[in-house]
Design a protein around this motif. Sequence first.
Motif, PDB file in Angstrom:
ATOM      1  N   ALA A 122     -35.956  -0.968  36.344  1.00  0.00           N
ATOM      2  CA  ALA A 122     -36.131  -1.317  37.757  1.00  0.00           C
ATOM      3  C   ALA A 122     -34.798  -1.359  38.493  1.00  0.00           C
ATOM      4  N   SER A 123     -33.758  -1.868  37.839  1.00  0.00           N
ATOM      5  CA  SER A 123     -32.441  -1.941  38.484  1.00  0.00           C
ATOM      6  C   SER A 123     -31.883  -0.550  38.753  1.00  0.00           C
ATOM      7  N   TYR A 124     -32.153   0.390  37.836  1.00  0.00           N
ATOM      8  CA  TYR A 124     -31.714   1.774  38.051  1.00  0.00           C
ATOM      9  C   TYR A 124     -32.535   2.434  39.161  1.00  0.00           C
ATOM     10  N   ALA A 125     -33.848   2.165  39.151  1.00  0.00           N
ATOM     11  CA  ALA A 125     -34.762   2.831  40.079  1.00  0.00           C
ATOM     12  C   ALA A 125     -34.419   2.533  41.535  1.00  0.00           C
ATOM     13  N   ILE A 126     -34.065   1.293  41.832  1.00  0.00           N
ATOM     14  CA  ILE A 126     -33.720   0.931  43.214  1.00  0.00           C
ATOM     15  C   ILE A 126     -32.520   1.744  43.696  1.00  0.00           C
ATOM     16  N   LEU A 127     -31.562   1.977  42.818  1.00  0.00           N
ATOM     17  CA  LEU A 127     -30.376   2.746  43.194  1.00  0.00           C
ATOM     18  C   LEU A 127     -30.685   4.238  43.358  1.00  0.00           C
ATOM     19  N   TYR A 128     -31.790   4.696  42.795  1.00  0.00           N
ATOM     20  CA  TYR A 128     -32.204   6.095  42.938  1.00  0.00           C
ATOM     21  C   TYR A 128     -32.960   6.356  44.243  1.00  0.00           C
ATOM     22  N   GLY A 148     -20.967   1.414  34.995  1.00  0.00           N
ATOM     23  CA  GLY A 148     -21.863   1.774  33.906  1.00  0.00           C
ATOM     24  C   GLY A 148     -23.003   2.649  34.384  1.00  0.00           C
ATOM     25  N   ALA A 149     -24.197   2.443  33.807  1.00  0.00           N
ATOM     26  CA  ALA A 149     -25.350   3.271  34.138  1.00  0.00           C
ATOM     27  C   ALA A 149     -25.769   3.122  35.600  1.00  0.00           C
ATOM     28  N   GLU A 150     -25.580   1.935  36.181  1.00  0.00           N
ATOM     29  CA  GLU A 150     -25.904   1.737  37.608  1.00  0.00           C
ATOM     30  C   GLU A 150     -25.089   2.691  38.482  1.00  0.00           C
ATOM     31  N   GLY A 151     -23.848   2.963  38.085  1.00  0.00           N
ATOM     32  CA  GLY A 151     -23.002   3.888  38.830  1.00  0.00           C
ATOM     33  C   GLY A 151     -23.543   5.306  38.812  1.00  0.00           C
ATOM     34  N   ILE A 152     -24.214   5.680  37.725  1.00  0.00           N
ATOM     35  CA  ILE A 152     -24.802   7.022  37.620  1.00  0.00           C
ATOM     36  C   ILE A 152     -25.954   7.166  38.619  1.00  0.00           C
TER      37      ILE A 152
END
Length: 508
Positions: free
Chosen positions: A346-352, A401-405
């Motif tokens: 979910a944390s990655y999805a919001i950034l996408y 980290g992965a959030e930056g991607i």
Amino acid sequence: MSKLKVASIIFLISTMILKFSSMIRDLVIAALFADSYKADVYFAAMTIPNAMILFLLTGMKDAFLPSYYKFEAIGKGESHLTNILKSTFIITTIFAILGILLSSPLMKIIYPTFSEFEYGTHIAVWTSIIYFASLIFVGVNAVYEGYFDAQKKFSFSVFSQTIVVLITILFAVLFHEKWGILSVPMGYFIGTFLSLLIKVVYRTPKRFMNWSQQINRAEVKEFYGIFWPVGLTIAVGQINLMVNTFFGARLGEEGIVSNLNYAFRLVNIPQAVFGVTIATIVFPIIAKARSESNMIDFRKGIEKGILYLLIFLTPALAGMCVLMQELVSLVYERGAFTSSSTQITASYAILYIGSTFFYSIQAIVAKGFYTMQKGHYIMRIGLISVLLNVVLNWTLSGKFGAEGIALSASLVAVFYSVITFTTLWKLVGGLNKTYLLKNSFQVIAATVTMIFGVLFADKFIEIADLPPFLHILIIAVPGAILYFLVLMLFKNEFVKTIISKGGNKPSS
């Protein structure tokens, strides 16, 4: 109701079925393999052949449609279809063989850390081999799907793609214990073959192509001169995803690649449903206008495409931001996929979210370039975006980290969309600014009102402990109603068209 409206509605329903089945495929993979190293290896290994698959599937349709109209106008549509079918089969077979032969050294060079996992390199190599082998069928499928779009048989094109997804799901469920995650690419391979077989039966072998016709090399050369920049442009998104996957794998933590993929796939659903659907419907309209040198209808087609996209996409993505945790839980959290995986995804999805919004706009804008046969413009912008993505991934993944991607994907999408939009604006002599700004303001105002209403309901109505599906349903349905009520107050063109019972359509 016009035939085009009926075809558009059927196509929208067909596309939603396709994307629903695609979601089932993703949740089946998540349930069976979650964010294990096997899933990481699979998602990483399939990105290279998948870039070529998208290069063909979407690029071929975008290049073939205006080319087919050109030859159909002089009575040579079927002859042109045969030329492109035969040449594409030869070309894709060559690339399939090369891909199969290079899969082993490529996987070992690009993803050396996979050898640290049991059967990691084995899974990567065979995933790549199977997907490259699928190219033999994908190329011919792509030409025919472009042909069906040109005939405005959108739903049949989508149906053939749905077959591929359903067979992939079936193989994953039936053979995951025997073949592991390799059951997924095997299902895709069989699905592409069956999809092609359906097209042969539908057209009958005799009418499938003119088997005795010799390939017109000059015609094929001219077509591929237009196709390859279009295809490469379409593949830019997949190339950028491959860059993201590479940097995700470099972080060295199990689960990063698969969780990033699950997040991207979920957030990409509105783009796939609304962005691709509207762009596909707009394409033959503007292509026909261009072939008749009617730039007024051409510009109106682009304007209405952007408006209708904003109408659906903006509230969908805004709602996803508010309910992302519940959405990820609803879609993925079963089997091997745990609540901790849900929080990370979910944390990655919001950034996408930004990438979905701006790439959807770009999908409409790109049709204008392809119709004008100026795909080289957008190709150059796309290649610059790849370089920008590498720099941003290097910088942001090292810092966040992965959030930056995931954040990098959204920033690149902003760049890509803004540059392509302003370039098309100059090429066509401008669009109707008043029309676009007025309708954009209405959509933004309605979306903000909806979000405040949703947040209010989420805070003051005791639904936090409800199952995710009920939580989403109780929030989303009133939110959607509120959104369209606000648009009605603005007397928005789209809403007026939907609720009107005959009469002339509102003009732009």
